[in-house]
Design a protein around this motif. Structure first.
Motif, PDB file in Angstrom:
ATOM      1  N   ILE A  49       0.854  -1.180   0.000  1.00  0.00           N
ATOM      2  CA  ILE A  49       0.000   0.000   0.000  1.00  0.00           C
ATOM      3  C   ILE A  49       0.893   1.234   0.000  1.00  0.00           C
ATOM      4  CG2 ILE A  49      -0.219  -0.005   2.539  1.00  0.00           C
ATOM      5  CD1 ILE A  49      -3.067   1.170   2.106  1.00  0.00           C
ATOM      6  N   PHE A  50       0.536   2.227  -0.828  1.00  0.00           N
ATOM      7  CA  PHE A  50       1.272   3.482  -0.889  1.00  0.00           C
ATOM      8  C   PHE A  50       0.566   4.502  -0.003  1.00  0.00           C
ATOM      9  CE2 PHE A  50       2.218   1.298  -4.847  1.00  0.00           C
ATOM     10  CZ  PHE A  50       3.605   1.372  -4.866  1.00  0.00           C
ATOM     11  N   LEU A  51       1.314   5.117   0.898  1.00  0.00           N
ATOM     12  CA  LEU A  51       0.767   6.095   1.832  1.00  0.00           C
ATOM     13  C   LEU A  51       1.272   7.478   1.450  1.00  0.00           C
ATOM     14  CD1 LEU A  51       1.350   4.202   5.219  1.00  0.00           C
ATOM     15  CD2 LEU A  51      -0.605   4.016   3.652  1.00  0.00           C
ATOM     16  N   MET A  52       0.429   8.257   0.811  1.00  0.00           N
ATOM     17  CA  MET A  52       0.794   9.600   0.356  1.00  0.00           C
ATOM     18  C   MET A  52       0.339  10.636   1.374  1.00  0.00           C
ATOM     19  SD  MET A  52      -0.265   9.609  -3.686  1.00  0.00           S
ATOM     20  CE  MET A  52       0.045  11.374  -3.774  1.00  0.00           C
ATOM     21  N   PHE A  53       1.271  11.453   1.846  1.00  0.00           N
ATOM     22  CA  PHE A  53       0.938  12.475   2.833  1.00  0.00           C
ATOM     23  C   PHE A  53       1.351  13.859   2.339  1.00  0.00           C
ATOM     24  CE2 PHE A  53       0.704   8.750   5.484  1.00  0.00           C
ATOM     25  CZ  PHE A  53      -0.284   9.062   6.415  1.00  0.00           C
ATOM     26  N   ALA A 104      -2.923  -0.883  -3.276  1.00  0.00           N
ATOM     27  CA  ALA A 104      -3.799   0.158  -2.739  1.00  0.00           C
ATOM     28  C   ALA A 104      -3.034   1.466  -2.636  1.00  0.00           C
ATOM     29  CB  ALA A 104      -4.354  -0.220  -1.369  1.00  0.00           C
ATOM     30  N   ILE A 105      -3.789   2.563  -2.657  1.00  0.00           N
ATOM     31  CA  ILE A 105      -3.239   3.903  -2.469  1.00  0.00           C
ATOM     32  C   ILE A 105      -4.030   4.570  -1.358  1.00  0.00           C
ATOM     33  CG2 ILE A 105      -2.763   6.143  -3.515  1.00  0.00           C
ATOM     34  CD1 ILE A 105      -3.029   4.705  -6.277  1.00  0.00           C
ATOM     35  N   ALA A 106      -3.331   5.081  -0.363  1.00  0.00           N
ATOM     36  CA  ALA A 106      -3.980   5.838   0.708  1.00  0.00           C
ATOM     37  C   ALA A 106      -3.368   7.232   0.716  1.00  0.00           C
ATOM     38  CB  ALA A 106      -3.787   5.150   2.055  1.00  0.00           C
ATOM     39  N   CYS A 107      -4.196   8.234   0.946  1.00  0.00           N
ATOM     40  CA  CYS A 107      -3.701   9.602   0.779  1.00  0.00           C
ATOM     41  C   CYS A 107      -4.325  10.541   1.801  1.00  0.00           C
ATOM     42  CB  CYS A 107      -4.035  10.098  -0.633  1.00  0.00           C
ATOM     43  SG  CYS A 107      -3.435  11.767  -1.009  1.00  0.00           S
ATOM     44  N   ARG A 108      -3.505  11.459   2.332  1.00  0.00           N
ATOM     45  CA  ARG A 108      -3.985  12.574   3.153  1.00  0.00           C
ATOM     46  C   ARG A 108      -3.716  13.870   2.406  1.00  0.00           C
ATOM     47  NH1 ARG A 108      -2.739  13.556   9.480  1.00  0.00           N
ATOM     48  NH2 ARG A 108      -4.546  12.183   9.543  1.00  0.00           N
ATOM     49  N   ASN A 109      -4.785  14.601   2.128  1.00  0.00           N
ATOM     50  CA  ASN A 109      -4.673  15.900   1.476  1.00  0.00           C
ATOM     51  C   ASN A 109      -5.782  16.782   2.044  1.00  0.00           C
ATOM     52  OD1 ASN A 109      -4.741  18.152  -0.218  1.00  0.00           O
ATOM     53  ND2 ASN A 109      -4.191  16.982  -2.042  1.00  0.00           N
ATOM     54  N   CYS A 110      -5.410  17.680   2.949  1.00  0.00           N
ATOM     55  CA  CYS A 110      -6.394  18.488   3.673  1.00  0.00           C
ATOM     56  C   CYS A 110      -6.525  19.909   3.143  1.00  0.00           C
ATOM     57  CB  CYS A 110      -6.051  18.525   5.158  1.00  0.00           C
ATOM     58  SG  CYS A 110      -6.106  16.916   5.965  1.00  0.00           S
ATOM     59  N   PHE A 111      -5.897  20.222   2.022  1.00  0.00           N
ATOM     60  CA  PHE A 111      -5.996  21.582   1.505  1.00  0.00           C
ATOM     61  C   PHE A 111      -7.450  21.901   1.161  1.00  0.00           C
ATOM     62  CE2 PHE A 111      -1.525  20.499   0.454  1.00  0.00           C
ATOM     63  CZ  PHE A 111      -0.916  21.471   1.237  1.00  0.00           C
ATOM     64  N   TRP A 112      -7.919  23.037   1.652  1.00  0.00           N
ATOM     65  CA  TRP A 112      -9.316  23.388   1.507  1.00  0.00           C
ATOM     66  C   TRP A 112      -9.719  23.516   0.042  1.00  0.00           C
ATOM     67  CZ3 TRP A 112     -13.590  23.038   4.017  1.00  0.00           C
ATOM     68  CH2 TRP A 112     -14.723  23.740   3.590  1.00  0.00           C
ATOM     69  N   ASP A 113     -10.833  22.878  -0.277  1.00  0.00           N
ATOM     70  CA  ASP A 113     -11.418  22.911  -1.612  1.00  0.00           C
ATOM     71  C   ASP A 113     -10.536  22.219  -2.655  1.00  0.00           C
ATOM     72  OD1 ASP A 113     -13.811  23.600  -2.833  1.00  0.00           O
ATOM     73  OD2 ASP A 113     -12.996  25.435  -3.721  1.00  0.00           O
TER      74      ASP A 113
END
Length: 328
Positions: A49-53, A104-113
Motif C-alpha cells: 500500500i502506498f501512503l501519500m501524505f 492500494a493507495i492511501a492519501c492525506r490531502n487536507c488543503f481546503w477545496d
C-alpha cells in the motif's frame, strides 16, 4: 452481512452502506482479539500500500504502517514534497502508476477545496482501492475508530445516546472540518442523538447538515445544532470537544483572527464535564491543544478514553485494508 469489498474505495463513509460499515467493525473486533492473543493475521502477504501524505501525521501514518505489517504486507511512505507531485504531476498520472505498482493507495490531502477532489480524481483513474487518510471534508478512518470505541465502552446498542460534537478553542493551526463532518454524518446512522455546538463563524457546510438530517431520519437518530456550549455538555453520554477552522465562512489560512480570539471560553473544563452524565466519555481525535481545547485534569481524568480511541485506529485500519485489498 455484505462481504464484497475488494477494490472498493473509501473516500467517505457516506458512500458505504450501514451493512458494510457493520462488517468493517466486526472485522475490527476480530483483528483486535487476535492481536491481543498474538495470533498472526497474514491476510495481505506480499501486498503493498502506498501512503501519500501532503501533511504531517502521527496516528494515521503509524496505524497504517503497523497495520499492513501485521497483515503481512508492506507500506511505502510517500512524502509528497519529494514526489513529482511537487512538480505538478497530476493526481490521475500518479494514481495510474501507483496502482500498477501495488495493491492500494492511501492519501492525506487536507488543503481546503482541493483535498477531496484530489482523492476523487485518483479513485477515478486507478484499478486499486483509494483510501482516504483525511481530506478537507472527510476523515473516515478516524470516525470508524470513534464508533468502535463508543460501542466498546457503552455497548453495541447506541440508540439515543447523546453524543455532542463541540467546537473548542485552539491556536496550533487552522484545523480541517473533516472530523466533525464525518462524526455528524455517521453517528445518526447508529441512532445517536447528536448535538453539534459551535460559536458564530464555525458552521459546517449546508450539504453536510442536510445529509446528516437525512441519516437521522432514516436510522432513528437526531441532529441538534446550537450555539450554547453548556447545552451540548448537559446530560451528554459522549463529548468530542475539538477545534476546527472557520473554512466555510473564511477561507483564509490565517490561524489566529478576531473570530477565534473572541471564543477563548470554548474550552472543556471539569465544570463542563460536571454537566454531563456521570459515565460520560471524553474523546478526541488528537493531537489535542492542551490548555486551550481542554484542561489537563479532563484529558488525563477518569472520563477520558483518548488512548483506547487512538489504539482502535490500528484495528479499524487493518480491517479496511484487509477487506479492500484482499477479501473476496
Amino acid at each position: 452481512m455484505n462481504t464484497i469489498f475488494r477494490g472498493k474505495h473509501l473516500i467517505t463513509l457516506q458512500d458505504w452502506t450501514k451493512e458494510e460499515i457493520d462488517t468493517v467493525l466486526d472485522v475490527s473486533y476480530d483483528l483486535k482479539r487476535k492481536h491481543a492473543m498474538g495470533i498472526p493475521t497474514p491476510y495481505l502477504s506480499y501486498k503493498t500500500i502506498f501512503l501519500m501524505f501532503f501533511e504531517q501525521s502521527t496516528r494515521t501514518r503509524n496505524s497504517m504502517e503497523t497495520g499492513i505489517t501485521q497483515l503481512g504486507g508492506h507500506a511505502n511512505f510517500l512524502d509528497t514534497s519529494t514526489m513529482q507531485v511537487a512538480h505538478a504531476e497530476s493526481a490521475k498520472d500518479t494514481a495510474i502508476i501507483l496502482g500498477r505498482f501495488g495493491e492500494a493507495i492511501a492519501c492525506r490531502n487536507c488543503f481546503w477545496d482541493v483535498g477531496n477532489e484530489y482523492l476523487e480524481e485518483m479513485a477515478a483513474n486507478t484499478t486499486v482501492p483509494v483510501i482516504n487518510l483525511q481530506t478537507d471534508l472527510y476523515h473516515p478512518m478516524q470516525v470508524l475508530a470513534d464508533l468502535m470505541t463508543i460501542q466498546e465502552k457503552l455497548g453495541m446498542n447506541t440508540r439515543h445516546l447523546k453524543v455532542s460534537v463541540i467546537w473548542a478553542y485552539a491556536t496550533t493551526h487552522k484545523k480541517p472540518i473533516s472530523v466533525p463532518v464525518s462524526q455528524v454524518l455517521l453517528f445518526p446512522r447508529y441512532g445517536m442523538d447528536v448535538t453539534l455546538a459551535y460559536p458564530e463563524g464555525y458552521k459546517l457546510p449546508d450539504f453536510v447538515i442536510d445529509q446528516a438530517k437525512e441519516n437521522a431520519e432514516k436510522y432513528g437518530g437526531s441532529l441538534t445544532i446550537t450555539g450554547d456550549m453548556e447545552k451540548a455538555y448537559r446530560d451528554a453520554d459522549v463529548v468530542f470537544p475539538k477545534n476546527w477552522g472557520s473554512w466555510v465562512t473564511n477561507q483564509s489560512s490565517e490561524v489566529i483572527d478576531s473570530t477565534l480570539e473572541s471564543n477563548k471560553g470554548w474550552i472543556c473544563t471539569e465544570d463542563m464535564m460536571a454537566l454531563t452524565n456521570k459515565d460520560c466519555l471524553y474523546m478526541h481525535a488528537l493531537p489535542a491543544d492542551r490548555g486551550n481545547e481542554v484542561v489537563d485534569s479532563v484529558i488525563d481524568g477518569p472520563h477520558s478514553v483518548i488512548y483506547d480511541e487512538a489504539e482502535n485506529r490500528l484495528h479499524t485500519a487493518k480491517a479496511v485494508m484487509a477487506l479492500t485489498m484482499g477479501g473476496r
